[in-house]
Design a protein around this motif. Structure first.
Motif, PDB file in Angstrom:
ATOM      1  N   GLU A  72       2.766  -5.306  17.368  1.00 16.15           N
ATOM      2  CA  GLU A  72       4.437  -5.791  18.550  1.00 16.15           C
ATOM      3  C   GLU A  72       4.191  -4.288  19.865  1.00 16.15           C
ATOM      4  OE1 GLU A  72       7.897  -4.802  16.882  1.00 16.15           O
ATOM      5  OE2 GLU A  72       7.241  -6.026  14.641  1.00 16.15           O
ATOM      6  N   SER A  73       4.678  -4.990  20.591  1.00 15.06           N
ATOM      7  CA  SER A  73       4.307  -4.674  21.643  1.00 15.06           C
ATOM      8  C   SER A  73       5.919  -4.076  22.772  1.00 15.06           C
ATOM      9  CB  SER A  73       3.531  -4.527  23.021  1.00 15.06           C
ATOM     10  OG  SER A  73       3.905  -6.327  23.361  1.00 15.06           O
ATOM     11  N   PRO A  74       6.005  -3.299  23.572  1.00 13.89           N
ATOM     12  CA  PRO A  74       8.123  -3.660  23.744  1.00 13.89           C
ATOM     13  C   PRO A  74       8.020  -4.932  24.707  1.00 13.89           C
ATOM     14  CG  PRO A  74       6.147  -1.425  24.489  1.00 13.89           C
ATOM     15  CD  PRO A  74       5.495  -2.390  24.284  1.00 13.89           C
ATOM     16  N   ASN A  75       7.069  -5.641  25.218  1.00  9.32           N
ATOM     17  CA  ASN A  75       7.594  -6.886  25.761  1.00  9.32           C
ATOM     18  C   ASN A  75       7.534  -7.829  24.717  1.00  9.32           C
ATOM     19  OD1 ASN A  75       7.591  -8.894  27.376  1.00  9.32           O
ATOM     20  ND2 ASN A  75       6.191  -8.277  28.417  1.00  9.32           N
ATOM     21  N   PRO A  76       8.849  -8.249  24.585  1.00  6.93           N
ATOM     22  CA  PRO A  76       9.291  -9.187  23.537  1.00  6.93           C
ATOM     23  C   PRO A  76       8.777 -10.702  24.184  1.00  6.93           C
ATOM     24  CG  PRO A  76      11.358  -9.008  24.524  1.00  6.93           C
ATOM     25  CD  PRO A  76      10.453  -8.169  25.237  1.00  6.93           C
TER      26      PRO A  76
END
Length: 629
Positions: free
Chosen positions: A87-91
């Motif tokens: 996962e990354s902060p950008n959805p």
């Protein structure tokens, strides 16, 4: 995880509502399992709905051959990891669209504002999605008393031993098996009394006034208050006709609502008698070669590597001749069922035997995934132990083959009740690979044979065998199948003692340690008598060596003595020492309890059954049957 949501006139679109680790999809929340999220609950969909392009191939030929022997798995040709991305902060990046399909379950929900009870299909409730915090997504009842109160799943469902799962039959239940005489029912679910128990709720039909307490659906004779099982598989959106099992009411989150059926194998050198370096290297690095199906592809890979533009993980290929590599690939190519006769099928489905021979080989072959060392027998254990083995490096692959409900998979006859992960016969199964370290304790075969001959004549052994038979008979299974042998009781009990002691000595928790038993009598084949304790991690580097350090003779002697001394007396004695197996109480163990022998489910292969401290050390009630005296 992505929930499928449909809108009028539009194709279903995925909505991300949470996350699971890949290992959880194999052990805890696989297809057919209900995941209880903070604001909703869902059932994980079958693997035929997973996007295979988001999975990665996992190579383990011995395990693949083994799973093909299970019902419905004959066409399996691949093992693949569950779909997952970091996962990354950008959805709005790609990871947010990678996951497994899930569906609302139970579909009956209750409004926290007005107590209205209705299924999702009535479209009374709406889903609010928080793309930046999927765990905060929730259902709500719009315009309920001028507000938007949250809607929560009902805490009840029904399941049967054939693997079926269904919503609790609220309409039939409140109307005593009938329907509402005043037309469409309008149901409410309200707390009753002090609500000290989860089942202390009352379901009320506002249309006709009928009402009933939910706790009447629980108990030994509660099946009389429930309709027949409909044979529903909510993860596959299908029903099976003709289920004769009585349904049982379960609470949401009940531990017996889903048990994984899995098979695991350790990666070992291809053959302990072969020394061909190329064969071993190809076997070890098979993951890097799975997509090379033609010779021209291999030549292309070599050309890119020589030009410095190839993948780094394939640089080892340059150490060998392309012709030799291709010849080895063709020999090693995983065979698709039905295309080629398998002359060694019986041998290949025996997962433990080849592993035992690889460990016991006086000069074991070493690979990046299999590094072992033979060490001297600890002082004081020359008559009872064989050469212990330090396992510096191991790789384990676990394949999910199905699941059961109500009864756990430690029962050998449960294969007849495997619930499917798919709608059609699958060509692949979800799997996970881990790397770690371990310690193999081997018992002296002559000493074990002498001990088990004596122990199997004792009434104590006969009693646990009779309890085993009665336990299986009550479940409609062959009573004499998979009877525990004396050496199995000894090895299993020793493994649990060591797990508790190793957790104290090396700092691992008991839940992070696992057992792998090698138990076979001479009349069953080549004898085996050993316990592998190991710990593994999904990380490619494995673990840090704390467990394998205990294999050194001095430390192992101290660990064994401490484990045997601690097991001689339990804090609940004499009750623990006097306990005997009783199939009527579903206890298939003698002297064992949570205070001395039981370990977490992740550590034990057999559900904390078939244990007896008296087989290993003298106890208060049985001082003369122990292997270690």
């Amino acid at each position: 995880m992505s929930q499928t949501r449909s809108s009028s006139g539009r194709a279903p679109e995925p909505t991300r509502i949470g996350g699971l680790r890949p290992s959880q999809m194999i052990h805890t929340f696989g297809p057919g399992a209900v995941v209880d999220l903070p604001s909703m609950s869902v059932v994980v969909g079958g693997i035929d709905g997973w996007n295979i392009h988001d999975t990665a191939l996992i190579a383990e030929a011995r395990l693949l051959d083994s799973v093909r022997s299970l019902p419905g798995c004959a066409r399996v040709s691949e093992l693949r990891s569950p779909p997952w991305m970091e996962e990354s902060p950008n959805p709005y990046q790609q990871w947010a669209w990678v996951g497994v399909p899930v569906f609302p379950f139970p579909r009956w929900m209750r409004c926290t504002g007005c107590s209205r009870l209705a299924p999702v299909d009535y479209r009374l409730f709406s889903l609010e999605v928080n793309r930046y915090r999927p765990d905060r997504s929730y259902w709500y009842h719009d315009m309920c008393q001028g507000r938007r109160p949250h809607v929560v799943p009902t805490r009840f469902m029904v399941a049967c031993a054939n693997g079926h799962l269904d919503d609790f039959p609220w309409v039939e239940y409140v109307h005593q098996g009938g329907s509402c005489p005043n037309g469409p029912p309008v149901l409410e679910l309200r707390e009753a009394g002090q609500a000290n128990r989860a089942a202390d709720v009352r379901v009320i039909c506002k249309s006709c006034g009928a009402q009933r307490m939910a706790h009447e659906a629980f108990g030994d004779q509660a099946w009389r208050n429930l309709p027949r099982c409909r044979g529903r598989h909510p993860h596959l959106h299908q029903f099976e006709d003709g289920c004769q099992e009585s349904p049982r009411a379960l609470l949401l989150g009940a531990s017996n609502s889903w048990f994984s059926i899995s098979r695991s194998a350790l990666t070992i050198p291809t053959d302990a008698s072969r020394t061909d370096e190329i064969d071993q290297k190809v076997e070890e690095r098979w993951d890097d070669l799975l997509d090379i199906e033609e010779r021209v592809v291999l030549d292309y890979v070599f050309n890119r590597l020589r030009a410095g533009r190839g993948e780094e993980q394939r640089l080892w290929l340059l150490d060998y001749d392309p012709d030799d590599i291709w010849e080895t690939i063709e020999r090693r190519r995983i065979r698709i069922p039905g295309t080629e006769d398998n002359e060694n099928e019986a041998e290949e489905t025996d997962l433990r035997g080849p592993e035992w021979r690889a460990f016991a080989n006086p000069e074991p072959l070493q690979t990046d995934d299999f590094k072992v060392r033979h060490l001297p027998v600890p002082e004081g254990f020359e008559n009872t132990l064989d050469t212990p083995i330090a396992v510096d490096r191991l790789r384990e692959v676990i394949a999910l083959c199905g699941f059961t409900r109500i009864d756990g998979p430690d029962d050998a006859g449960v294969a007849t009740r495997i619930a499917p992960l798919w709608t059609e016969s699958p060509t692949w199964l979800p799997a996970a690979e881990t790397r770690g370290e371990g310690l193999l304790i081997r018992l002296s075969e002559p000493q074990v044979q002498a001990w088990e001959t004596s122990f199997e004549r004792d009434p104590r052994y006969q009693q646990i065998v009779e309890a085993h038979r009665g336990w299986r008979t009550r479940r409609g299974l062959e009573p004499q199948l998979a009877e525990p042998r004396a050496r199995f009781l000894l090895l299993h009990s020793l493994a649990h003692m060591l797990i508790h002691q190793v957790a104290l000595d090396c700092g691992y928790s008991t839940a992070s340690l696992r057992e792998r038993l090698y138990s076979r009598t001479p009349d069953e084949g080549d004898p085996m008598a050993g316990v592998l304790l190991y710990t593994a991690s999904p990380d490619s580097e494995g673990t840090l060596g704390g467990l394998v350090a205990l294999a050194e003779p001095d430390r192992l002697a101290s660990t064994l003595r401490d484990a045997l001394n601690r097991a001689g007396l339990c804090s609940t004695d004499p009750m623990c020492a006097d306990h005997l197996a009783d199939e009527a109480q579903d206890t298939l163990h003698h002297a064992a309890c949570h205070a001395c022998m039981f370990v977490p489910e992740t550590s034990c292969e057999h559900g904390n059954r078939y244990l007896d401290r008296a087989t290993v050390v003298p106890t208060l009630s049985t001082p003369d049957l122990a292997y270690f005296i």
